[in-house]
Scaffold this motif. Sequence first.
Motif, PDB file in Angstrom:
ATOM      1  N   UNK A  58     -23.643 -25.297 -37.227  1.00  0.00           N
ATOM      2  CA  UNK A  58     -25.035 -25.434 -37.778  1.00  0.00           C
ATOM      3  C   UNK A  58     -25.031 -26.720 -38.557  1.00  0.00           C
ATOM      4  N   UNK A  59     -24.074 -27.280 -38.931  1.00  0.00           N
ATOM      5  CA  UNK A  59     -24.125 -28.701 -39.854  1.00  0.00           C
ATOM      6  C   UNK A  59     -24.145 -29.739 -38.654  1.00  0.00           C
ATOM      7  N   UNK A  60     -23.426 -29.688 -37.667  1.00  0.00           N
ATOM      8  CA  UNK A  60     -23.452 -30.569 -36.489  1.00  0.00           C
ATOM      9  C   UNK A  60     -24.805 -30.691 -35.748  1.00  0.00           C
ATOM     10  N   UNK A  61     -25.467 -29.351 -35.554  1.00  0.00           N
ATOM     11  CA  UNK A  61     -26.596 -29.290 -34.720  1.00  0.00           C
ATOM     12  C   UNK A  61     -27.971 -29.827 -35.650  1.00  0.00           C
ATOM     13  N   UNK A  62     -27.770 -29.595 -36.871  1.00  0.00           N
ATOM     14  CA  UNK A  62     -28.889 -29.864 -37.690  1.00  0.00           C
ATOM     15  C   UNK A  62     -28.657 -31.043 -38.464  1.00  0.00           C
ATOM     16  N   UNK A  63     -27.576 -31.558 -39.145  1.00  0.00           N
ATOM     17  CA  UNK A  63     -27.587 -32.485 -40.078  1.00  0.00           C
ATOM     18  C   UNK A  63     -26.929 -33.693 -39.521  1.00  0.00           C
ATOM     19  N   UNK A  64     -26.155 -33.744 -38.459  1.00  0.00           N
ATOM     20  CA  UNK A  64     -25.321 -34.691 -37.656  1.00  0.00           C
ATOM     21  C   UNK A  64     -25.874 -35.448 -36.475  1.00  0.00           C
ATOM     22  N   UNK A  65     -25.854 -34.434 -35.515  1.00  0.00           N
ATOM     23  CA  UNK A  65     -26.346 -34.952 -34.169  1.00  0.00           C
ATOM     24  C   UNK A  65     -27.561 -35.597 -34.058  1.00  0.00           C
ATOM     25  N   UNK A  66     -28.669 -34.838 -34.462  1.00  0.00           N
ATOM     26  CA  UNK A  66     -30.127 -35.411 -34.370  1.00  0.00           C
ATOM     27  C   UNK A  66     -30.266 -36.734 -35.286  1.00  0.00           C
ATOM     28  N   UNK A  67     -29.296 -36.931 -36.038  1.00  0.00           N
ATOM     29  CA  UNK A  67     -29.462 -37.959 -37.172  1.00  0.00           C
ATOM     30  C   UNK A  67     -28.231 -39.121 -37.079  1.00  0.00           C
ATOM     31  N   UNK A  68     -27.962 -39.339 -35.977  1.00  0.00           N
ATOM     32  CA  UNK A  68     -27.088 -40.717 -35.697  1.00  0.00           C
ATOM     33  C   UNK A  68     -27.888 -41.821 -35.497  1.00  0.00           C
ATOM     34  N   UNK A  69     -27.581 -42.976 -36.163  1.00  0.00           N
ATOM     35  CA  UNK A  69     -28.477 -44.132 -35.840  1.00  0.00           C
ATOM     36  C   UNK A  69     -28.207 -44.610 -34.484  1.00  0.00           C
TER      37      UNK A  69
END
Length: 146
Positions: A58-69
Amino acid sequence: MTKGVQDLMVAVERTRDQFVAAVRGGDLERAMELVTDDVALATLPAGTGARGAGELRRHLADDVLPHHPADLATRRVSRTGDRWRVVDEELVSFTHDRELPWLLPGVAATGRYVEVLAISVVTVRKLRVAEHRTLWDHHGLLAQLT
């Protein structure tokens, strides 16, 4: 050092590198294949992360992957390791072109380019990431964004 120990150290580094490449490449399924069920990930001092495979997904899918510069880049400064973990010191650079809930929760994109030091400690168990902690120079990061 014996050949077996050297081989294990290389395998630990390879596991860490494959996990990081999967995350940076946006490959959630590959990243999850490379972690233990009881994995723990922490981004410090932001205090973000996850405990357990479900929470990490969930953390990777919601908070990390869509938010990489878009221009996220790293340059290794140093690496050390043993049979269980690898420690990397990296210079990380990016344009703060979007919100980064995994690194700077609640901070709106500034459009500024930053370059900051990050140290990660990754523990590997049975060729799966069991723990991944990253300590960022948070003060240096915020100073470049203001």
